[in-house]
Design a protein around this motif. Structure first.
Motif, mmCIF file in Angstrom:
data_model
loop_
_atom_site.group_PDB
_atom_site.id
_atom_site.type_symbol
_atom_site.label_atom_id
_atom_site.label_comp_id
_atom_site.label_asym_id
_atom_site.label_seq_id
_atom_site.Cartn_x
_atom_site.Cartn_y
_atom_site.Cartn_z
ATOM 1 N N PHE A 247 -2.003 12.088 -0.440
ATOM 2 C CA PHE A 247 -2.642 12.041 -1.754
ATOM 3 C C PHE A 247 -3.933 12.847 -1.741
ATOM 4 N N ARG A 248 -4.369 13.209 -2.921
ATOM 5 C CA ARG A 248 -5.682 13.815 -3.119
ATOM 6 C C ARG A 248 -6.575 12.770 -3.778
ATOM 7 N N PRO A 249 -7.858 12.765 -3.456
ATOM 8 C CA PRO A 249 -8.757 11.829 -4.135
ATOM 9 C C PRO A 249 -8.784 12.113 -5.635
ATOM 10 N N GLY A 250 -8.826 11.036 -6.405
ATOM 11 C CA GLY A 250 -8.953 11.163 -7.852
ATOM 12 C C GLY A 250 -10.368 10.790 -8.251
ATOM 13 N N GLY B 242 -4.200 2.735 -9.726
ATOM 14 C CA GLY B 242 -5.220 1.749 -9.422
ATOM 15 C C GLY B 242 -5.469 1.537 -7.939
ATOM 16 N N TYR B 243 -4.797 2.295 -7.080
ATOM 17 C CA TYR B 243 -4.998 2.169 -5.626
ATOM 18 C C TYR B 243 -6.212 2.986 -5.200
ATOM 19 N N THR C 20 0.881 -1.157 0.000
ATOM 20 C CA THR C 20 0.000 0.000 0.000
ATOM 21 C C THR C 20 0.922 1.212 0.000
ATOM 22 N N PRO C 21 0.761 2.122 -0.957
ATOM 23 C CA PRO C 21 1.680 3.269 -1.015
ATOM 24 C C PRO C 21 1.552 4.166 0.214
ATOM 25 N N VAL C 22 2.679 4.724 0.610
ATOM 26 C CA VAL C 22 2.745 5.634 1.756
ATOM 27 C C VAL C 22 2.918 7.053 1.216
ATOM 28 N N VAL D 210 -6.959 0.063 0.204
ATOM 29 C CA VAL D 210 -7.387 0.205 1.592
ATOM 30 C C VAL D 210 -8.855 -0.215 1.639
ATOM 31 N N ARG D 211 -9.110 -1.319 2.316
ATOM 32 C CA ARG D 211 -10.474 -1.855 2.408
ATOM 33 C C ARG D 211 -11.146 -1.383 3.688
#
Length: 157
Positions: free
Chosen positions: A80-83, A108-109, A75-77, A129-130
């Motif tokens: 971020f902004r929502p896309g 794709g995350y 999982t990237p650390v 992230v689930r």
């Protein structure tokens, strides 16, 4: 003082004014950054404890268990902004797996709901992230209502 010094005087004042304006902006920047951080929705995901804490205008409003990348995946650390956002989405990469209330943040995350709720609170995903489907719906609504430009996703180890 000769005629050249007189002609340069307004230029020197402009330079001095510009320098003072820059100093003022740099002085105020930390407080402006804090105000910007306080505004809107921030989803903070802690990979070490598998929790997401959601903040509105700097105040915590939710604390939910999540599942992030299991061994062999990541999982990237970062921040971020929502896309793109989808109420209904199905993974193209993982055999059409349902990803309800998806909030994509890096390629794709995404943060999305899962039917595998028994694994929430421990690593179990391919990198996304689930969340419990109800919590994914809540987060999706918060970001939609406040605007993607006013939301941040922060993932830490």
């Amino acid at each position: 003082m000769n005629r050249f010094d007189i002609a340069l005087a307004p230029r020197r004042w402009r330079q001095l004014f510009a320098a003072l304006a820059c100093a003022l902006v740099l002085t105020l920047s930390p407080s402006l950054a804090r105000q910007a951080e306080a505004a809107g929705i921030t989803a903070r995901i802690d990979l070490s404890d598998q929790r997401m804490r959601v903040y509105r205008d700097g105040r915590q409003i939710h604390d939910w268990p999540v599942s992030t990348a299991r061994r062999g995946y990541r999982t990237p650390v970062g921040t971020f902004r929502p896309g793109r956002m989808h109420r209904r989405y199905f993974s193209r990469k993982y055999h059409g797996a349902p990803m309800p209330h998806s909030v994509f943040f890096l390629g794709g995350y995404a943060i999305h709901g899962t039917n595998d709720i028994r694994n929430l609170g421990r690593p179990a995903s391919h990198g996304c992230v689930r969340l419990h489907p109800d919590n994914a719906r809540r987060l999706f609504g918060l970001i939609s209502d406040g605007g993607k430009q006013n939301a941040r996703i922060v993932i830490t180890r």
